[in-house]
Design a protein around this motif. Structure first.
Motif, PDB file in Angstrom:
ATOM      1  N   PRO A  53       0.909  -1.138  -0.074  1.00 46.02           N
ATOM      2  CA  PRO A  53      -0.217   0.057   0.166  1.00 46.02           C
ATOM      3  C   PRO A  53       0.749   1.306   0.006  1.00 46.02           C
ATOM      4  O   PRO A  53       0.393   2.323  -0.613  1.00 46.02           O
ATOM      5  CB  PRO A  53      -0.776  -0.033   1.163  1.00 46.02           C
ATOM      6  CG  PRO A  53      -0.185  -0.928   2.045  1.00 46.02           C
ATOM      7  CD  PRO A  53       0.421  -2.149   1.237  1.00 46.02           C
ATOM      8  N   TRP A  54       2.151   1.381   0.613  1.00 47.91           N
ATOM      9  CA  TRP A  54       2.671   2.582   0.673  1.00 47.91           C
ATOM     10  C   TRP A  54       3.950   2.585  -0.483  1.00 47.91           C
ATOM     11  O   TRP A  54       4.598   3.697  -0.466  1.00 47.91           O
ATOM     12  CB  TRP A  54       3.562   2.618   2.113  1.00 47.91           C
ATOM     13  CG  TRP A  54       2.506   2.964   2.969  1.00 47.91           C
ATOM     14  CD1 TRP A  54       2.168   2.234   4.217  1.00 47.91           C
ATOM     15  CD2 TRP A  54       1.631   4.158   3.348  1.00 47.91           C
ATOM     16  NE1 TRP A  54       1.369   2.840   4.935  1.00 47.91           N
ATOM     17  CE2 TRP A  54       1.100   3.997   4.686  1.00 47.91           C
ATOM     18  CE3 TRP A  54       1.260   5.598   2.399  1.00 47.91           C
ATOM     19  CZ2 TRP A  54      -0.026   5.000   4.913  1.00 47.91           C
ATOM     20  CZ3 TRP A  54       0.493   6.176   2.976  1.00 47.91           C
ATOM     21  CH2 TRP A  54      -0.237   6.199   4.095  1.00 47.91           C
ATOM     22  N   ASN A  55       3.868   1.678  -1.264  1.00 45.38           N
ATOM     23  CA  ASN A  55       4.761   1.805  -2.540  1.00 45.38           C
ATOM     24  C   ASN A  55       4.093   2.319  -3.741  1.00 45.38           C
ATOM     25  O   ASN A  55       4.429   2.129  -4.711  1.00 45.38           O
ATOM     26  CB  ASN A  55       5.272   0.140  -2.909  1.00 45.38           C
ATOM     27  CG  ASN A  55       6.494  -0.260  -1.953  1.00 45.38           C
ATOM     28  OD1 ASN A  55       6.739   0.415  -0.922  1.00 45.38           O
ATOM     29  ND2 ASN A  55       6.656  -1.287  -1.652  1.00 45.38           N
ATOM     30  N   ASN A  56       2.652   2.535  -3.603  1.00 44.25           N
ATOM     31  CA  ASN A  56       1.985   3.324  -4.616  1.00 44.25           C
ATOM     32  C   ASN A  56       1.045   4.125  -4.297  1.00 44.25           C
ATOM     33  O   ASN A  56       0.617   4.176  -2.699  1.00 44.25           O
ATOM     34  CB  ASN A  56       1.135   2.009  -5.567  1.00 44.25           C
ATOM     35  CG  ASN A  56       0.305   1.275  -4.744  1.00 44.25           C
ATOM     36  OD1 ASN A  56      -0.644   1.830  -4.555  1.00 44.25           O
ATOM     37  ND2 ASN A  56       0.752  -0.006  -4.561  1.00 44.25           N
ATOM     38  N   SER A 188      -3.556  -5.364   0.413  1.00 40.12           N
ATOM     39  CA  SER A 188      -4.728  -6.094   1.115  1.00 40.12           C
ATOM     40  C   SER A 188      -5.507  -7.011   0.227  1.00 40.12           C
ATOM     41  O   SER A 188      -5.771  -8.209   0.585  1.00 40.12           O
ATOM     42  CB  SER A 188      -5.673  -5.017   1.853  1.00 40.12           C
ATOM     43  OG  SER A 188      -6.912  -5.918   2.559  1.00 40.12           O
ATOM     44  N   LEU A 189      -6.172  -6.337  -0.824  1.00 37.52           N
ATOM     45  CA  LEU A 189      -6.628  -7.281  -1.682  1.00 37.52           C
ATOM     46  C   LEU A 189      -5.783  -8.346  -2.484  1.00 37.52           C
ATOM     47  O   LEU A 189      -6.308  -9.437  -2.404  1.00 37.52           O
ATOM     48  CB  LEU A 189      -6.902  -6.268  -3.071  1.00 37.52           C
ATOM     49  CG  LEU A 189      -7.869  -6.950  -4.099  1.00 37.52           C
ATOM     50  CD1 LEU A 189      -9.187  -7.696  -3.829  1.00 37.52           C
ATOM     51  CD2 LEU A 189      -7.936  -6.088  -5.423  1.00 37.52           C
ATOM     52  N   THR A 190      -4.435  -8.319  -2.445  1.00 30.39           N
ATOM     53  CA  THR A 190      -3.643  -9.430  -2.994  1.00 30.39           C
ATOM     54  C   THR A 190      -3.690 -10.493  -2.066  1.00 30.39           C
ATOM     55  O   THR A 190      -3.821 -11.548  -2.119  1.00 30.39           O
ATOM     56  CB  THR A 190      -2.267  -8.549  -3.475  1.00 30.39           C
ATOM     57  OG1 THR A 190      -2.439  -7.840  -4.447  1.00 30.39           O
ATOM     58  CG2 THR A 190      -1.357  -9.906  -3.664  1.00 30.39           C
ATOM     59  N   ARG A 191      -3.469 -10.001  -0.696  1.00 30.48           N
ATOM     60  CA  ARG A 191      -3.279 -11.006   0.259  1.00 30.48           C
ATOM     61  C   ARG A 191      -4.489 -11.680   0.690  1.00 30.48           C
ATOM     62  O   ARG A 191      -4.302 -12.891   0.870  1.00 30.48           O
ATOM     63  CB  ARG A 191      -2.537 -10.321   1.628  1.00 30.48           C
ATOM     64  CG  ARG A 191      -1.240 -10.044   1.644  1.00 30.48           C
ATOM     65  CD  ARG A 191      -0.538  -9.430   2.782  1.00 30.48           C
ATOM     66  NE  ARG A 191      -1.488  -8.144   3.346  1.00 30.48           N
ATOM     67  CZ  ARG A 191      -1.300  -6.983   3.123  1.00 30.48           C
ATOM     68  NH1 ARG A 191      -0.025  -6.817   2.347  1.00 30.48           N
ATOM     69  NH2 ARG A 191      -2.031  -5.810   3.584  1.00 30.48           N
ATOM     70  N   GLN A 192      -5.590 -11.024   0.533  1.00 30.51           N
ATOM     71  CA  GLN A 192      -6.821 -11.836   0.636  1.00 30.51           C
ATOM     72  C   GLN A 192      -7.005 -12.871  -0.590  1.00 30.51           C
ATOM     73  O   GLN A 192      -7.758 -13.963  -0.346  1.00 30.51           O
ATOM     74  CB  GLN A 192      -7.856 -10.997   0.728  1.00 30.51           C
ATOM     75  CG  GLN A 192      -8.084 -10.059   2.155  1.00 30.51           C
ATOM     76  CD  GLN A 192      -9.204  -9.236   1.818  1.00 30.51           C
ATOM     77  OE1 GLN A 192     -10.317  -9.405   1.799  1.00 30.51           O
ATOM     78  NE2 GLN A 192      -9.007  -7.704   2.289  1.00 30.51           N
ATOM     79  N   MET A 193      -6.733 -12.526  -1.703  1.00 30.00           N
ATOM     80  CA  MET A 193      -7.024 -13.429  -2.943  1.00 30.00           C
ATOM     81  C   MET A 193      -6.098 -14.514  -2.752  1.00 30.00           C
ATOM     82  O   MET A 193      -6.563 -15.651  -2.808  1.00 30.00           O
ATOM     83  CB  MET A 193      -6.711 -12.454  -4.111  1.00 30.00           C
ATOM     84  CG  MET A 193      -7.677 -11.728  -4.420  1.00 30.00           C
ATOM     85  SD  MET A 193      -7.628 -11.288  -6.307  1.00 30.00           S
ATOM     86  CE  MET A 193      -6.348 -10.053  -6.468  1.00 30.00           C
TER      87      MET A 193
END
Length: 502
Positions: A53-56, A188-193
């Motif tokens: 999240p803090w990289n974009n 967060s979306l990536t980790r949930q997927m």
């Protein structure tokens, strides 16, 4: 100690633990639930590179506020084709995410996406006139019907107070605003997927790096994997029918190692990023928008400044930038030798000629690397004139790899976009570039499926439409379908629907 494990065959191997691999894994697991899939991520954590999240900036790129998507034609007209294309791609991503929420594959939508208005800000008589014409052209389209325009200070103050506080009374400025915009936590979306994929039988291997590739006689691939532990390194060979390189700046090296002729002449210019971050609750409460400016004449698209509301782990903050810098790493957690390792005899000339002939990137890097703290704050004050130095902290963002390709004359040119590269037999593919790929991930990976699995096209269409109902249809050409699609995904994802505009 160096040991070797036995061969293990897979149908699919995804290299990289970011948004691209996660999205492709979700799509493939949906259409072919029996296929064996393995994921290899070199870091101990998933989504720790560009997806973090803090990289974009977390922008749900939809062409609502990004002025580089709407260039001015010589006759004074506004070219909106790219803005429409980007918006349609983002609508596909919204549809997939809504389907995942409904199926309880991911959690509550506010854990990864939140409504944040998208605004464009310009200064000066000429740019105000441009923005007005852009608004008139875009707002007539169904995907942009929620856009509003104002050059009135009181109206703009009501929308985003930080933009007007202490601004000169006689300075012409204007904004557009679209409340259907979004802020997305791609990490967060990536980790949930990935959590869902692991629960569905997908093997997700962390601290594993693909170090070599070779083609088997049957057309499959054999990958050499280094698996790292605290005190050891295990060398593993795995076979797979299909390889996807979703490893960000490392993807080109994987495709080079595979010997793909399609990447002949391709090179990478690494660019590091920095943002100014503000956590002052008083200031954060005054700004609820992603505000994009217009790049200076002749400037590169990656220099487009923006002042963003971020929502991460339920907490709001402000972000401004980006400020570019030079760093030889191709990944934030990479090696200082990354760029050197990507050099080949066929791409040295491309990289040398782009350095010589295209001075824009070099000029940008030199200007921003040598800029003082005061000069960087001065750029912020073009957006928020009352910005106080003490409220803002400089943070490191992600590391990006700018793609360089040869043109028809053999000269290297910068590519500002995302490119899918695949082998002729469709057994390997990768995504190259440093554009708004996270927002367009679904569209990009549908392209991968189309290219690499053509014989499954008819079999998969119905299943893919379960996830992306508008698949194969143009929202831009169908006002009713566009409104219905946007309203449905807004309801599921907790966003603002076009039917509920103020």
């Amino acid at each position: 100690m160096n040991t070797q494990a036995a061969l293990r065959p897979y149908d699919v191997v995804l290299v990289g633990g970011g948004i691209m691999s996660a999205t492709l894994g979700i799509l493939l697991k949906h259409v072919e639930p029996t296929w064996s899939i393995a994921v290899y991520e070199r870091l101990p954590e998933l989504a720790a590179e560009a997806s973090a999240p803090w990289n974009n900036a977390g922008t749900g790129h939809a062409g609502l506020c990004e002025l580089d998507y709407t260039p001015e034609n010589p006759d004074g007209g506004i070219d909106i084709a790219e803005a429409i294309r980007v918006n349609e791609h983002f609508q596909q991503s919204r549809q997939l995410w809504a389907s995942l929420v409904e199926a309880e594959i991911v959690g509550k939508p506010d854990t990864f996406i939140n409504p944040v208005p998208h605004m464009a800000l310009v200064h000066g008589t000429d740019d105000v006139d441009y923005l007005r014409r852009r608004f008139e052209t875009l707002s007539a389209q169904p995907l942009f019907s929620g856009m509003r325009f104002s050059a009135e200070s009181k109206t703009i103050e009501g929308w985003a107070p930080l933009l007007t506080e202490r601004r000169g009374l006689y300075e012409p400025f204007a904004v557009t605003r679209d409340v259907t915009g979004t802020d997305v936590d791609y990490g967060s979306l990536t980790r949930q997927m990935f959590a869902h994929l692991e629960a569905s039988g997908v093997e997700v291997h962390r601290r594993c790096e693909v170090r070599g590739m070779r083609k088997n006689n049957d057309g499959s691939w054999q990958l050499r994997i280094h698996q790292f532990t605290d005190n050891d390194r295990l060398t593993r060979w795995v076979d797979t029918r299909f390889v996807f390189a979703g490893a960000g700046g490392w993807a080109l090296k994987l495709l080079q190692n595979a010997g793909l002729p399609q990447v002949q002449g391709y090179g990478l210019l690494p660019v590091s990023g920095r943002f100014l971050r503000c956590d002052n609750p008083e200031l954060v409460a005054q700004h609820h928008a992603k505000v994009y400016g217009r790049a200076k004449r002749g400037a590169l698209p990656i220099s487009l400044p923006h002042l963003d509301t971020r929502v991460i782990d339920g907490k709001r903050a402000l972000l401004f930038g980006p400020y570019a810098g030079a760093n030889p790493k191709l990944l934030k957690h990479g090696s200082m030798l990354d760029t050197a390792a990507s050099l080949r005899s066929h791409n040295v000339g491309s990289l040398a000629s782009v350095h010589k002939g295209d001075s824009g990137l070099i000029r940008l890097l030199l200007t921003q690397m040598t800029a003082t703290r005061g000069r960087k704050m001065a750029v912020l004050r073009e957006f928020a004139p009352a910005a106080n130095n003490g409220d803002w902290t400089m943070i490191k963002a992600g590391q990006y790899a700018q793609l360089v390709k040869r043109d028809a004359n053999g000269r290297g040119v910068l590519q500002f976009g995302t490119e899918v590269v695949s082998s002729a037999d469709g057994s390997i593919a990768g995504v190259l570039g440093a554009s708004s790929e996270a927002s367009s991930a679904v569209s990009i990976l549908l392209d991968v499926l189309e290219r690499c699995f053509p014989r499954y096209r008819g079999l998969w269409t119905a299943s893919l439409r379960d996830l992306i109902p508008s698949l194969g249809q143009s929202l831009a050409a169908d006002t009713r379908l566009a409104r219905h699609t946007m309203s449905r995904t807004a309801e599921v994802l907790g966003l603002v629907a076009p039917d509920n505009l103020p």
